[in-house]
Structure formats: C-alpha cells, structure tokens
Design a protein around this motif. Sequence first.
Motif, PDB file in Angstrom:
ATOM      1  N   VAL A   1      -7.308  -3.188   1.677  1.00 50.61           N
ATOM      2  CA  VAL A   1      -6.662  -1.888   1.475  1.00 50.61           C
ATOM      3  C   VAL A   1      -7.211  -0.884   2.484  1.00 50.61           C
ATOM      4  O   VAL A   1      -6.457  -0.141   3.110  1.00 50.61           O
ATOM      5  N   SER A   2      -8.530  -0.878   2.668  1.00 51.24           N
ATOM      6  CA  SER A   2      -9.139   0.056   3.619  1.00 51.24           C
ATOM      7  C   SER A   2      -8.618  -0.189   5.034  1.00 51.24           C
ATOM      8  O   SER A   2      -8.307   0.756   5.764  1.00 51.24           O
ATOM      9  N   ARG A   3      -8.516  -1.453   5.416  1.00 54.22           N
ATOM     10  CA  ARG A   3      -8.017  -1.791   6.753  1.00 54.22           C
ATOM     11  C   ARG A   3      -6.558  -1.352   6.909  1.00 54.22           C
ATOM     12  O   ARG A   3      -6.183  -0.741   7.910  1.00 54.22           O
ATOM     13  N   HIS A   4      -5.740  -1.638   5.895  1.00 60.52           N
ATOM     14  CA  HIS A   4      -4.329  -1.257   5.967  1.00 60.52           C
ATOM     15  C   HIS A   4      -4.157   0.260   5.954  1.00 60.52           C
ATOM     16  O   HIS A   4      -3.279   0.790   6.656  1.00 60.52           O
ATOM     17  N   LEU A   5      -4.972   0.957   5.191  1.00 61.01           N
ATOM     18  CA  LEU A   5      -4.912   2.415   5.191  1.00 61.01           C
ATOM     19  C   LEU A   5      -5.256   2.978   6.568  1.00 61.01           C
ATOM     20  O   LEU A   5      -4.632   3.933   7.027  1.00 61.01           O
TER      21      LEU A   5
ATOM     22  N   ASP B   1      -3.437   5.615  11.353  1.00 63.07           N
ATOM     23  CA  ASP B   1      -3.311   5.671  12.814  1.00 63.07           C
ATOM     24  C   ASP B   1      -1.854   5.742  13.251  1.00 63.07           C
ATOM     25  O   ASP B   1      -1.528   6.369  14.253  1.00 63.07           O
ATOM     26  N   ALA B   2      -0.971   5.099  12.488  1.00 63.94           N
ATOM     27  CA  ALA B   2       0.458   5.102  12.814  1.00 63.94           C
ATOM     28  C   ALA B   2       1.143   6.392  12.372  1.00 63.94           C
ATOM     29  O   ALA B   2       2.271   6.662  12.784  1.00 63.94           O
ATOM     30  N   GLY B   3       0.497   7.179  11.518  1.00 65.80           N
ATOM     31  CA  GLY B   3       1.069   8.445  11.085  1.00 65.80           C
ATOM     32  C   GLY B   3       1.731   8.438   9.724  1.00 65.80           C
ATOM     33  O   GLY B   3       2.336   9.423   9.321  1.00 65.80           O
ATOM     34  N   PHE B   4       1.601   7.334   8.992  1.00 70.22           N
ATOM     35  CA  PHE B   4       2.226   7.245   7.675  1.00 70.22           C
ATOM     36  C   PHE B   4       1.378   7.862   6.565  1.00 70.22           C
ATOM     37  O   PHE B   4       1.904   8.254   5.533  1.00 70.22           O
TER      38      PHE B   4
ATOM     39  N   VAL C   1       0.849  -1.197   0.000  1.00 69.58           N
ATOM     40  CA  VAL C   1       0.000   0.000   0.000  1.00 69.58           C
ATOM     41  C   VAL C   1       0.881   1.242   0.000  1.00 69.58           C
ATOM     42  O   VAL C   1       0.640   2.182  -0.773  1.00 69.58           O
ATOM     43  N   ILE C   2       1.906   1.244   0.822  1.00 74.56           N
ATOM     44  CA  ILE C   2       2.843   2.377   0.849  1.00 74.56           C
ATOM     45  C   ILE C   2       3.485   2.560  -0.514  1.00 74.56           C
ATOM     46  O   ILE C   2       3.595   3.679  -1.020  1.00 74.56           O
TER      47      ILE C   2
ATOM     48  N   GLU D   1       6.869  13.002   7.216  1.00 71.09           N
ATOM     49  CA  GLU D   1       7.483  13.213   8.528  1.00 71.09           C
ATOM     50  C   GLU D   1       7.917  11.906   9.200  1.00 71.09           C
ATOM     51  O   GLU D   1       9.040  11.809   9.706  1.00 71.09           O
ATOM     52  N   LEU D   2       7.039  10.922   9.227  1.00 67.98           N
ATOM     53  CA  LEU D   2       7.373   9.670   9.904  1.00 67.98           C
ATOM     54  C   LEU D   2       8.476   8.914   9.170  1.00 67.98           C
ATOM     55  O   LEU D   2       9.329   8.280   9.788  1.00 67.98           O
ATOM     56  N   PHE D   3       8.479   9.008   7.847  1.00 66.19           N
ATOM     57  CA  PHE D   3       9.562   8.382   7.079  1.00 66.19           C
ATOM     58  C   PHE D   3      10.899   9.040   7.419  1.00 66.19           C
ATOM     59  O   PHE D   3      11.921   8.365   7.508  1.00 66.19           O
ATOM     60  N   ARG D   4      10.897  10.345   7.601  1.00 69.49           N
ATOM     61  CA  ARG D   4      12.127  11.048   7.983  1.00 69.49           C
ATOM     62  C   ARG D   4      12.608  10.597   9.360  1.00 69.49           C
ATOM     63  O   ARG D   4      13.802  10.422   9.585  1.00 69.49           O
TER      64      ARG D   4
END
Length: 113
Positions: free
Chosen positions: A42-46, A51-54, A17-18, A71-74
């Motif tokens: 996909v909806s569940r993973h999104l 929620d995790a900030g990605f 998904v990412i 931001e979270l990737f950084r």
Amino acid sequence: MHIDAFQAIADPARRRVIEALRAGERQVGDIVKDAGIHQSGVSRHLRILHDAGFVTVRPEHQRRFYSLRPELFRELYGWLAGYRGLWEERLDRFGSALDNRQRIRTTKSRRSK
C-alpha cells in the motif's frame, strides 16, 4: 521516476487503493484493510499514485492521511470523453442489431404457429 496517469492506474492493486480512497481521507492502515494489500505494498502504491498526481498526503503529527486529488481524474475524464461518441455509436449499432435479431425471431416464431 515519472509515471503517467495511465501507467499509474494500470495496476489492479493501485486501482484497489484508489477505490479504498473514494470514501475520503484515510490512513495507510485503513487502506490496507479495504484494499487487501500488505502495508508495504500500500505504501509503495501510494507513493506511485502520489508521484503521478492522483493522491495527496496530509501529515498530522505522527500520522499521514491520504486522499484523492480530483484534478487528474477530471483530466482523464476529459480525455476519455473524446472517445465517448465512438463507444456510443458502436453500442447503438449493437443494440440495433440485437433488436433486429429479436424481431426476426419473433416473426419466425409467429409464422411457425
């Protein structure tokens, strides 16, 4: 439920998904096509990634557009950068060992001729 960043990206489906979102803002249907996951998955993973900030969501009338939040990737990159020296040191040693092995083989080959 709170999920940390590493738990969020540990799942291979969420990584797909990412990957689908790397191209930019997408609707669920587009992510379904690119990620090869059913719409409900996909909806569940999104939701988990959100929620995790990605992931962020932008509603527009009846549609929802999802995109990655850098931001979270950084933050993850910064954390991993602390271990970069360890990896590079090991890779350098491995490269030196391979070079040394090649030199030994070349020397033996020349001697046998």
